[in-house]
Design a protein around this motif. Structure first.
Motif, PDB file in Angstrom:
ATOM      1  N   ARG A 107       0.733  -0.861  -0.194  1.00 46.22           N
ATOM      2  CA  ARG A 107       0.204   0.284  -0.260  1.00 46.22           C
ATOM      3  C   ARG A 107       0.515   1.448   0.013  1.00 46.22           C
ATOM      4  O   ARG A 107       2.127   1.600   0.830  1.00 46.22           O
ATOM      5  CB  ARG A 107      -1.122  -0.249   1.483  1.00 46.22           C
ATOM      6  N   ASP A 108       0.111   2.174  -0.601  1.00 42.96           N
ATOM      7  CA  ASP A 108       1.211   2.830  -0.753  1.00 42.96           C
ATOM      8  C   ASP A 108       0.832   4.293   0.591  1.00 42.96           C
ATOM      9  O   ASP A 108      -0.513   5.147   1.179  1.00 42.96           O
ATOM     10  CB  ASP A 108       0.621   4.374  -2.217  1.00 42.96           C
ATOM     11  N   TYR A 111      -1.550   7.546   0.881  1.00 43.08           N
ATOM     12  CA  TYR A 111      -2.909   7.734   1.111  1.00 43.08           C
ATOM     13  C   TYR A 111      -2.701   7.202   2.000  1.00 43.08           C
ATOM     14  O   TYR A 111      -4.203   7.283   2.454  1.00 43.08           O
ATOM     15  CB  TYR A 111      -3.274   6.411  -0.191  1.00 43.08           C
ATOM     16  N   HIS A 112      -1.975   7.488   3.339  1.00 42.10           N
ATOM     17  CA  HIS A 112      -2.984   6.888   4.886  1.00 42.10           C
ATOM     18  C   HIS A 112      -3.492   8.360   4.873  1.00 42.10           C
ATOM     19  O   HIS A 112      -3.108   9.206   5.091  1.00 42.10           O
ATOM     20  CB  HIS A 112      -1.499   6.846   5.892  1.00 42.10           C
ATOM     21  N   VAL A 136       1.916   2.939   6.269  1.00 40.18           N
ATOM     22  CA  VAL A 136       1.741   1.780   5.302  1.00 40.18           C
ATOM     23  C   VAL A 136       0.906   1.205   5.911  1.00 40.18           C
ATOM     24  O   VAL A 136       0.740   0.691   7.055  1.00 40.18           O
ATOM     25  CB  VAL A 136       2.285   1.287   4.668  1.00 40.18           C
ATOM     26  N   LYS A 138      -2.697  -2.510   5.208  1.00 36.74           N
ATOM     27  CA  LYS A 138      -2.732  -3.465   4.328  1.00 36.74           C
ATOM     28  C   LYS A 138      -2.495  -3.630   3.018  1.00 36.74           C
ATOM     29  O   LYS A 138      -2.852  -2.595   2.060  1.00 36.74           O
ATOM     30  CB  LYS A 138      -4.746  -4.032   5.165  1.00 36.74           C
ATOM     31  N   PRO A 139      -1.751  -4.385   2.227  1.00 33.94           N
ATOM     32  CA  PRO A 139      -1.377  -4.786   0.844  1.00 33.94           C
ATOM     33  C   PRO A 139      -2.966  -4.482  -0.046  1.00 33.94           C
ATOM     34  O   PRO A 139      -4.202  -4.347   0.993  1.00 33.94           O
ATOM     35  CB  PRO A 139      -1.492  -6.090   1.172  1.00 33.94           C
ATOM     36  N   TYR A 140      -3.214  -3.833  -1.178  1.00 29.87           N
ATOM     37  CA  TYR A 140      -4.181  -3.980  -1.801  1.00 29.87           C
ATOM     38  C   TYR A 140      -4.168  -5.181  -2.644  1.00 29.87           C
ATOM     39  O   TYR A 140      -6.084  -5.141  -2.994  1.00 29.87           O
ATOM     40  CB  TYR A 140      -3.650  -3.336  -3.487  1.00 29.87           C
ATOM     41  N   HIS A 148      -1.235  -1.646  -8.501  1.00 29.12           N
ATOM     42  CA  HIS A 148      -1.540  -0.452  -8.494  1.00 29.12           C
ATOM     43  C   HIS A 148      -0.050   1.006  -7.412  1.00 29.12           C
ATOM     44  O   HIS A 148       0.979   0.189  -7.648  1.00 29.12           O
ATOM     45  CB  HIS A 148      -2.464  -0.935  -6.538  1.00 29.12           C
ATOM     46  N   SER A 150       2.053   2.746  -6.195  1.00 28.25           N
ATOM     47  CA  SER A 150       2.634   3.044  -4.477  1.00 28.25           C
ATOM     48  C   SER A 150       3.768   2.961  -4.675  1.00 28.25           C
ATOM     49  O   SER A 150       5.265   2.663  -5.300  1.00 28.25           O
ATOM     50  CB  SER A 150       2.787   1.350  -3.846  1.00 28.25           C
TER      51      SER A 150
END
Length: 356
Positions: A107-108, A111-112, A136, A138-140, A148, A150
């Protein structure tokens, strides 16, 4: 004059404080144009040597570094990241290749929901990778099961390069690329001091082109500001002039940086990730964008207060780089307009059969 007019028109129409652009043709001829100011408060003009934060264009440099390490036998694209960076706590299935082409599922951090407030509350703060990785989530998806974009992938790749070489990312980029290729203004921010004038970054609160820009600088030479640049690390830490970015594109895609088979792999990976339908066709650290029928490779970049793009027409061997000190307006139309004015007339476009 036509190229310069494109810049002046775009700056006025889009309300861009300052802009720099460079075109390099296959015979080595080049043009650099500037318009507007690098520093609104000081009324300091953009010059050919003005460096801008290039944001995610940094990923091209980091990807090339990783691929050189693969060529040297110090790393494999199939190596598991968890084995090399156990503290990063990524899924055991994530490989170096997956970080490069954004198929890792990691995850990017940008974007948190809380990171923007943290970055803006103290723009002069130097972030560590460990602090960034706390954002970071949870994974996409499971590794290798999707695509995605990231920034975390390239933060990790920067750490991976340092782990393998035992040297800082800044030192590796300078000794492998910046100095040998004569990229005089390019530097890895915070770790290195600017090599010349640097632009200040600006934001806007509306889409009105005549709105007064609001500075985002923290008072240091870091562009756009220290917290976001250091949080990004290998995902966005480089600053350079448009001229140096265009020269970088010529060197990379012209075969001066990677072995032919490695460069081919870098570009062909776009076809491998196509099945996931990425927002922008993406290979190993490069985007493939079709502009008015012309196939180009390169990367775009955006942080608050900075936006740019570099594109290279592989068939015509023409490089175009555009950098601005704002993040509101997309520079893609500017690149397209410069491209239309730069491709020699009377030659058919190989992708669509139309004249330029």
């Amino acid at each position: 004059e036509r190229l310069e007019a494109i810049l002046d028109d775009a700056r006025g129409r889009l309300g861009i404080p300052g802009i720099s652009a460079t075109v390099i043709w296959p015979d080595g001829a080049w043009w650099t144009g500037t318009s507007g100011v690098a520093d609104v408060e000081a009324d300091r003009l953009v010059t050919a040597d003005t460096a801008f934060g290039v944001a995610s264009i940094t990923k091209m440099f980091v990807a090339a570094l990783i691929l050189q390490l693969v060529e040297e036998g110090r790393l494999s694209l199939d190596d598991r990241v968890a084995d090399l960076l156990p503290a990063a706590a990524v899924d055991e299935g994530v490989t170096v290749l997956m970080l490069l082409d954004h198929t890792s599922g990691v995850r990017d951090f940008f974007y948190h929901p809380s990171i923007d407030r943290a970055l803006l509350s103290d723009r002069g703060r130097v972030w560590t990778p460990a602090q960034t990785l706390r954002y970071v989530g949870k994974p996409y998806f499971r590794p290798g099961r999707g695509w995605h974009y990231s920034n975390t992938n390239y933060l990790l790749l920067g750490l991976l390069a340092e782990r393998v070489t035992g040297r800082s990312l800044a030192d590796e980029l300078r000794e492998r690329f910046f100095d040998p290729l004569g990229l005089r203004t390019a530097h890895f921010q915070v770790v290195e001091a600017p090599r010349g004038p640097i632009a200040r970054g600006y934001r806007f609160t509306t889409a009105e082109p005549d709105e007064d820009p609001v500075g985002v600088s923290d008072g240091t030479p870091v562009m756009p500001f220290t917290s976001v640049v250091t949080a990004a690390g290998g995902a966005g830490g480089v600053a350079a002039s448009s001229g140096d970015l265009a020269r970088w594109a010529v060197a990379l895609f012209g075969g001066e940086v990677l072995e032919p088979a490695t460069l081919a792999l870098m570009l062909a990976d776009v076809d491998r990730t196509a099945r996931y339908r990425p927002r922008v066709p993406y290979g190993l650290g490069v985007q493939r964008v079709v502009i008015d029928g012309w196939v180009t490779y390169g990367h775009s970049g955006r942080l608050l207060g900075a936006r740019g793009a570099v594109r290279y027409l592989t068939g015509q061997r023409i490089a175009i780089a555009v950098l601005t000190n704002q993040s509101r307006a997309d520079v893609g139309p500017i690149v397209a307009a410069l491209l239309e004015a730069s491709v020699p007339s009377g030659r058919s476009c190989p992708a669509c059969g139309r004249p330029s």
